[in-house]
Design a protein around this motif. Structure first.
Motif: not given
Length: 151
Positions: A82-83, A115-118, A144-145
């Motif tokens: 789901s992200n 980079d925008g990917k889970n 997480n960031s």
């Protein structure tokens, strides 16, 4: 709860280039698990896209048999697809829940993006029912960031 006192400690742990990223993540897990009263188990899972599985890389708390989780299975597996954040106030109410311990009452899973990917997630179990709030979500998104920066 205010998490502001933990942020500088996490920043210090993650900035230690003399340790592997896995060791630094373990230290973050240990800090969270010992500092937040209702964070009884804290772990980072990372995706293996080829196998469509999540693999436990660092954790604090009781050892778990769930070191590999298929995408779609349990709360963690659902977040891999789901992200999106998934907060479970009462794990007994979830049909697709992987029981780790009879003492776990609630769970929060926040995807980790690079980079925008889970690429993984932080997973936290609590022995209390419904302990997690939007404040936890925002704090764990920040964690997480910060972790993504060392990967």
């Amino acid at each position: 709860m205010s998490f502001s006192h933990l942020k500088p400690k996490i920043t210090t742990i993650l900035s230690n280039d003399h340790e592997t990223s896995e060791q630094r993540m373990k230290e973050v897990c240990e800090l969270l698990q010992t500092s937040v009263g209702y964070y009884d188990w804290v772990g980072f899972y990372f995706a293996n896209e080829a196998e469509k599985t999540l693999h436990l890389k660092a954790f604090a708390g009781e050892p778990t048999d769930h070191t590999v989780i298929p995408f779609g299975k349990g709360i963690c597996g659902q977040v891999a697809i789901s992200n999106k954040n998934f907060v479970v106030a009462d794990v007994k109410a979830q049909d697709n829940y992987i029981a780790c311990s009879i003492t776990v009452k609630a769970e929060i899973v926040i995807p980790l993006f690079k980079d925008g990917k889970n690429i993984g997630q932080i997973d936290i179990d609590s022995h209390l029912e419904d302990p997690f709030s939007e404040v936890d979500e925002r704090f764990l998104e920040w964690v997480n960031s910060e972790v993504a920066e060392i990967l």
